[in-house]
Design a protein around this motif. Sequence first.
Motif, PDB file in Angstrom:
ATOM      1  N   GLY A  59       1.212 -28.592  48.925  1.00 55.28           N
ATOM      2  CA  GLY A  59       1.939 -29.365  47.916  1.00 55.28           C
ATOM      3  C   GLY A  59       2.455 -28.422  46.847  1.00 55.28           C
ATOM      4  O   GLY A  59       1.690 -27.930  46.024  1.00 55.28           O
ATOM      5  N   MET A  60       3.773 -28.146  46.878  1.00 53.22           N
ATOM      6  CA  MET A  60       4.337 -27.137  45.962  1.00 53.22           C
ATOM      7  C   MET A  60       5.083 -27.787  44.810  1.00 53.22           C
ATOM      8  O   MET A  60       6.242 -27.457  44.525  1.00 53.22           O
ATOM      9  N   ILE A  92       1.834 -28.321  39.878  1.00 53.90           N
ATOM     10  CA  ILE A  92       0.538 -27.640  39.889  1.00 53.90           C
ATOM     11  C   ILE A  92       0.503 -26.582  40.997  1.00 53.90           C
ATOM     12  O   ILE A  92       0.102 -25.439  40.771  1.00 53.90           O
ATOM     13  N   ASP A 108       4.610 -27.585  52.094  1.00 51.63           N
ATOM     14  CA  ASP A 108       5.141 -28.792  51.469  1.00 51.63           C
ATOM     15  C   ASP A 108       5.788 -29.615  52.565  1.00 51.63           C
ATOM     16  O   ASP A 108       6.457 -29.061  53.443  1.00 51.63           O
ATOM     17  N   VAL A 120      -1.607 -32.319  45.993  1.00 50.42           N
ATOM     18  CA  VAL A 120      -0.818 -33.523  46.286  1.00 50.42           C
ATOM     19  C   VAL A 120      -1.406 -34.680  45.486  1.00 50.42           C
ATOM     20  O   VAL A 120      -2.512 -34.562  44.951  1.00 50.42           O
ATOM     21  N   PRO A 121      -0.691 -35.816  45.390  1.00 44.14           N
ATOM     22  CA  PRO A 121      -1.252 -36.953  44.656  1.00 44.14           C
ATOM     23  C   PRO A 121      -2.625 -37.359  45.220  1.00 44.14           C
ATOM     24  O   PRO A 121      -2.882 -37.180  46.420  1.00 44.14           O
ATOM     25  N   VAL A 122      -3.468 -37.899  44.353  1.00 44.20           N
ATOM     26  CA  VAL A 122      -4.840 -38.249  44.734  1.00 44.20           C
ATOM     27  C   VAL A 122      -4.872 -39.087  46.020  1.00 44.20           C
ATOM     28  O   VAL A 122      -5.686 -38.844  46.912  1.00 44.20           O
ATOM     29  N   VAL A 143      -6.839 -30.452  43.084  1.00 41.07           N
ATOM     30  CA  VAL A 143      -6.562 -30.432  41.639  1.00 41.07           C
ATOM     31  C   VAL A 143      -6.385 -31.857  41.118  1.00 41.07           C
ATOM     32  O   VAL A 143      -5.860 -32.066  40.028  1.00 41.07           O
ATOM     33  N   GLY A 144      -6.800 -32.838  41.905  1.00 37.30           N
ATOM     34  CA  GLY A 144      -6.540 -34.242  41.593  1.00 37.30           C
ATOM     35  C   GLY A 144      -7.102 -34.680  40.243  1.00 37.30           C
ATOM     36  O   GLY A 144      -8.179 -34.254  39.829  1.00 37.30           O
ATOM     37  N   SER A 145      -6.379 -35.576  39.590  1.00 34.96           N
ATOM     38  CA  SER A 145      -6.757 -36.045  38.261  1.00 34.96           C
ATOM     39  C   SER A 145      -7.892 -37.065  38.292  1.00 34.96           C
ATOM     40  O   SER A 145      -8.370 -37.485  37.242  1.00 34.96           O
ATOM     41  N   PRO A 157      -7.805 -29.165  36.936  1.00 39.62           N
ATOM     42  CA  PRO A 157      -7.349 -28.441  35.741  1.00 39.62           C
ATOM     43  C   PRO A 157      -6.766 -29.440  34.743  1.00 39.62           C
ATOM     44  O   PRO A 157      -5.878 -30.210  35.089  1.00 39.62           O
ATOM     45  N   GLY A 181      -1.040 -29.753  32.171  1.00 41.26           N
ATOM     46  CA  GLY A 181       0.109 -30.259  32.912  1.00 41.26           C
ATOM     47  C   GLY A 181       1.267 -30.543  31.986  1.00 41.26           C
ATOM     48  O   GLY A 181       1.162 -30.384  30.764  1.00 41.26           O
ATOM     49  N   GLY A 217       7.791 -30.779  40.730  1.00 41.78           N
ATOM     50  CA  GLY A 217       8.539 -29.941  41.668  1.00 41.78           C
ATOM     51  C   GLY A 217       8.312 -28.452  41.483  1.00 41.78           C
ATOM     52  O   GLY A 217       7.744 -28.016  40.490  1.00 41.78           O
TER      53      GLY A 217
HETATM   54  P1  NAP Z   1       4.372 -32.984  41.749  1.00 43.49           P
HETATM   55  O1  NAP Z   1       5.050 -31.905  40.984  1.00 43.49           O
HETATM   56  O2  NAP Z   1       5.041 -34.320  41.855  1.00 43.49           O
HETATM   57  O3  NAP Z   1       4.040 -32.466  43.220  1.00 43.49           O
HETATM   58  C1  NAP Z   1       3.390 -33.302  44.132  1.00 43.49           C
HETATM   59  C2  NAP Z   1       3.354 -32.628  45.484  1.00 43.49           C
HETATM   60  O4  NAP Z   1       2.641 -33.487  46.392  1.00 43.49           O
HETATM   61  C3  NAP Z   1       4.721 -32.386  46.093  1.00 43.49           C
HETATM   62  O5  NAP Z   1       4.659 -31.178  46.792  1.00 43.49           O
HETATM   63  C4  NAP Z   1       4.873 -33.579  47.030  1.00 43.49           C
HETATM   64  O6  NAP Z   1       5.704 -33.345  48.128  1.00 43.49           O
HETATM   65  C5  NAP Z   1       3.474 -33.728  47.537  1.00 43.49           C
HETATM   66  N1  NAP Z   1       3.220 -35.060  48.069  1.00 43.49           N
HETATM   67  C6  NAP Z   1       3.467 -36.244  47.469  1.00 43.49           C
HETATM   68  N2  NAP Z   1       3.064 -37.258  48.256  1.00 43.49           N
HETATM   69  C7  NAP Z   1       2.569 -36.684  49.380  1.00 43.49           C
HETATM   70  C8  NAP Z   1       2.031 -37.208  50.581  1.00 43.49           C
HETATM   71  N3  NAP Z   1       1.882 -38.535  50.753  1.00 43.49           N
HETATM   72  N4  NAP Z   1       1.636 -36.321  51.539  1.00 43.49           N
HETATM   73  C9  NAP Z   1       1.769 -34.982  51.366  1.00 43.49           C
HETATM   74  N5  NAP Z   1       2.283 -34.432  50.241  1.00 43.49           N
HETATM   75  C10 NAP Z   1       2.681 -35.279  49.274  1.00 43.49           C
HETATM   76  O7  NAP Z   1       2.921 -33.305  41.185  1.00 43.49           O
HETATM   77  P2  NAP Z   1       1.862 -32.402  40.413  1.00 43.49           P
HETATM   78  O8  NAP Z   1       2.009 -32.673  38.961  1.00 43.49           O
HETATM   79  O9  NAP Z   1       1.918 -31.015  40.917  1.00 43.49           O
HETATM   80  O10 NAP Z   1       0.517 -33.129  40.866  1.00 43.49           O
HETATM   81  C11 NAP Z   1      -0.217 -32.727  41.996  1.00 43.49           C
HETATM   82  C12 NAP Z   1      -1.692 -33.078  41.782  1.00 43.49           C
HETATM   83  O11 NAP Z   1      -2.138 -32.446  40.580  1.00 43.49           O
HETATM   84  C13 NAP Z   1      -1.983 -34.567  41.631  1.00 43.49           C
HETATM   85  O12 NAP Z   1      -3.148 -34.895  42.349  1.00 43.49           O
HETATM   86  C14 NAP Z   1      -2.260 -34.733  40.142  1.00 43.49           C
HETATM   87  O13 NAP Z   1      -3.193 -35.773  39.907  1.00 43.49           O
HETATM   88  C15 NAP Z   1      -2.843 -33.367  39.776  1.00 43.49           C
HETATM   89  N6  NAP Z   1      -2.654 -32.954  38.381  1.00 43.49           N
HETATM   90  C16 NAP Z   1      -1.451 -33.129  37.771  1.00 43.49           C
HETATM   91  C17 NAP Z   1      -1.291 -32.750  36.450  1.00 43.49           C
HETATM   92  C18 NAP Z   1       0.024 -32.972  35.722  1.00 43.49           C
HETATM   93  O14 NAP Z   1       0.046 -33.024  34.490  1.00 43.49           O
HETATM   94  N7  NAP Z   1       1.133 -33.093  36.419  1.00 43.49           N
HETATM   95  C19 NAP Z   1      -2.352 -32.147  35.766  1.00 43.49           C
HETATM   96  C20 NAP Z   1      -3.550 -31.919  36.432  1.00 43.49           C
HETATM   97  C21 NAP Z   1      -3.693 -32.341  37.741  1.00 43.49           C
HETATM   98  P3  NAP Z   1       7.316 -33.480  48.029  1.00 43.49           P
HETATM   99  O15 NAP Z   1       7.808 -32.080  47.813  1.00 43.49           O
HETATM  100  O16 NAP Z   1       7.723 -34.063  49.320  1.00 43.49           O
HETATM  101  O17 NAP Z   1       7.609 -34.386  46.859  1.00 43.49           O
END
Ligand code: NAP
Length: 311
Positions: A21-22, A25, A46, A82-84, A107-109, A133, A136, A141
């Motif tokens: 998941g790129m 995070i 990804d 990836v999402p939780v 890294v799930g929330s 972590p 965020g 992306g």
């Molecule tokens: P993001 O930028 O939207 O990236 C999400 C990634 O997950 C993308 O690569 C996406 O693929 C992939 N994905 C989505 N649905 C999927 C599925 N059903 N199967 C396989 N891959 C899938 O999100 P992010 O902020 O990096 O969040 C990722 C994780 O980090 C989450 O679990 C979130 O809870 C956790 N987190 C986020 C934050 C924050 O502030 N954003 C902070 C701490 C922890 P595509 O390229 O196809 O979209």
Amino acid sequence: MAESFAPVRAEPLIGRLAIIGMGLIGSSLARAARELNLAGEIAAADRDEAVTQRVRALGLADLATTSAAEAAKGAGLVILCVPVGACAAVTAAIAGALAPGAILSDVGSVKGAVVDQVGPLVPGGVHFIPAHPVAGTEHSGPDAGFASLFLSRWCILTPPEGADAGAVALLRAYWEAMGAIVEVMTPAHHDLVLAITSHLPHLIAYNIVGTANDLEKVTQSEVIKFSAGGFRDFTRIAASDPTMWRDVFLHNKDAVLEMLGRFSEDLAILTRAIRFGDGETLHRHFTRTRAIRRGIVSLGQDKPETEKLKR
Ligand code: NAP
């Protein structure tokens, strides 16, 4: 070479790092691993071919593939970004490729649901150590990430009972090498703490921005024009990724409902104080809450992540 935000390692901490998941995070982890020499090889997966092309163009990984199993093959550390709600399906897809002795993390929330759903799918001999972590932005992306995202931010590890101490120590060292401050707690406690510090604030932001959007007597252009009055800060939070946050609320239901109940009770007290002109109650409440802000400032947690980009 330009000075880095944390010490560059003479020797990598691990061999192959696989990031699944790129997004924000995942790409931040890849950038930090590259910049600080944390891994001998970076493999990025990804599901979206366009994202893997972008990862290649940005030079974020040695291997960029749409196959999570291919990336995980031979990795010493695999991190699910990836999402939780997608963690279990991704684990099922990579389980056969995980090498004995490898560390599987995420890294799930939310942590309880990830432990319950992913734990049973992890092959014997693989160390499953969930992490979160607490850092965020509202952006998503591969272009949104940056290497110093985790600098001076907490990373919470929730190792299962009886987890391999060496594997936990290595994962701790890995996060610390990125400048994070590591704390260990149970998944249930993590979910309760984050329900009030992160999940409820996001729900409130989504709600207030939605309410402003639905008003009839105040126009949208007025809401935008006068947003510096306080509304603006909510809009940043309410711009966060809808899929990620949908999954957070679906998977941390009990803790969020508990905090929401308490929030509603306290809101009723403030509502009553306003209705009956009880200035003393309002003043006492607003004085008490100032102390929390001062505590955040004194721990150096008051600056938004994007401030780090200006370094
Ligand atoms: P993001 O930028 O939207 O990236 C999400 C990634 O997950 C993308 O690569 C996406 O693929 C992939 N994905 C989505 N649905 C999927 C599925 N059903 N199967 C396989 N891959 C899938 O999100 P992010 O902020 O990096 O969040 C990722 C994780 O980090 C989450 O679990 C979130 O809870 C956790 N987190 C986020 C934050 C924050 O502030 N954003 C902070 C701490 C922890 P595509 O390229 O196809 O979209």
